[in-house]
Write a protein that holds these residues in place. Structure first.
Motif, short mmCIF file in Angstrom:
data_model
loop_
_atom_site.label_atom_id
_atom_site.label_comp_id
_atom_site.label_asym_id
_atom_site.label_seq_id
_atom_site.Cartn_x
_atom_site.Cartn_y
_atom_site.Cartn_z
N SER A 106 0.91 -1.15 -0.03
CA SER A 106 0.09 -0.13 0.11
C SER A 106 0.82 1.46 0.03
N GLN A 107 0.54 2.39 -0.79
CA GLN A 107 1.38 3.53 -0.74
C GLN A 107 0.34 4.63 -0.17
N GLU A 129 -4.45 5.75 1.79
CA GLU A 129 -3.46 5.19 1.24
C GLU A 129 -4.05 4.13 0.04
N THR A 130 -3.50 3.62 -0.63
CA THR A 130 -3.86 2.86 -1.85
C THR A 130 -4.54 1.55 -1.61
N GLY A 131 -4.06 0.90 -0.77
CA GLY A 131 -4.18 -0.42 -0.42
C GLY A 131 -3.13 -1.31 -1.19
N ASP A 132 -2.95 -2.37 -0.88
CA ASP A 132 -2.16 -3.13 -1.60
C ASP A 132 -2.58 -3.71 -2.77
#
Length: 190
Positions: A106-107, A129-132
């Motif tokens: 995640s970013q 966050e973007t999530g994995d």
């Protein structure tokens, strides 16, 4: 006498970009011939994993304060960990089935510290966050003859998409095209 007027020059000073970072690349591979089972040769199996662990990434672009850095590790486009796992089974020398799994951690879209000044910026922390992100690709390769190889497969088989709240991101580490199929022929006349 009039003063002469010649070409004029202008100087534009632009900030220089200095980048400082630290990361570790990793690779591991394994290959084995499978044992005979029920009187049949099951071919070979191989697995490789390769990736990157980003420890830190800083850009120094502030011309007024060259020691001021922007930290980019773990932000969109710079995942902390990313790897590609490739598993291949070749039942015979001329046929191989491959599964690729591309995974990234995640970013961070927005630093959680920014919520202190404006706590209602997002309704939930989910949007920080973007999530994995995982993408699975499957392919088959067949060496039809010594000079002809046929490949076919599907990229992004489960149609994984980046988080919807990213909008139309141009971060090239996400698959933006969805599921797609391919077929290729490689012919070597000589």
């Amino acid at each position: 006498m009039k003063p002469s007027v010649g070409p004029q020059a202008s100087v534009v000073q632009r900030p220089s970009l200095a980048r400082c970072g630290s990361s570790r690349d990793f690779t591991a591979s394994y290959r084995t011939d499978l044992p005979e089972f029920f009187g049949r040769n099951w071919g070979s199996f191989s697995h490789s994993i390769r990736g990157n662990w980003l420890i830190e990434q800083h850009d120094f672009v502030n011309i007024a304060d060259p020691s001021d850095s922007s930290d980019f590790e773990d932000t969109v486009g710079m995942p902390r960990v990313r790897f590609l796992s490739t598993v291949t089974w070749a039942p015979i020398d001329t046929l191989a089935f491959t599964w690729d799994w591309d995974w990234q951690a995640s970013q961070e879209i927005l630093d959680v510290d920014n919520l202190v000044a404006n706590p209602d910026l997002y309704e939930t922390a989910k949007y920080l966050e973007t999530g994995d992100f995982s993408q699975h690709d499957f392919s088959v390769r067949w060496a039809a003859r010594d000079n002809l190889t046929v490949r076919a497969g599907v990229v992004n088989a489960f149609d994984a998409e980046p988080a919807r709240w990213l909008g139309n991101t141009t971060a090239d580490n996400f698959d933006l095209f969805g599921r797609r199929f391919f077929l290729s022929l490689n012919y070597r006349p000589f």
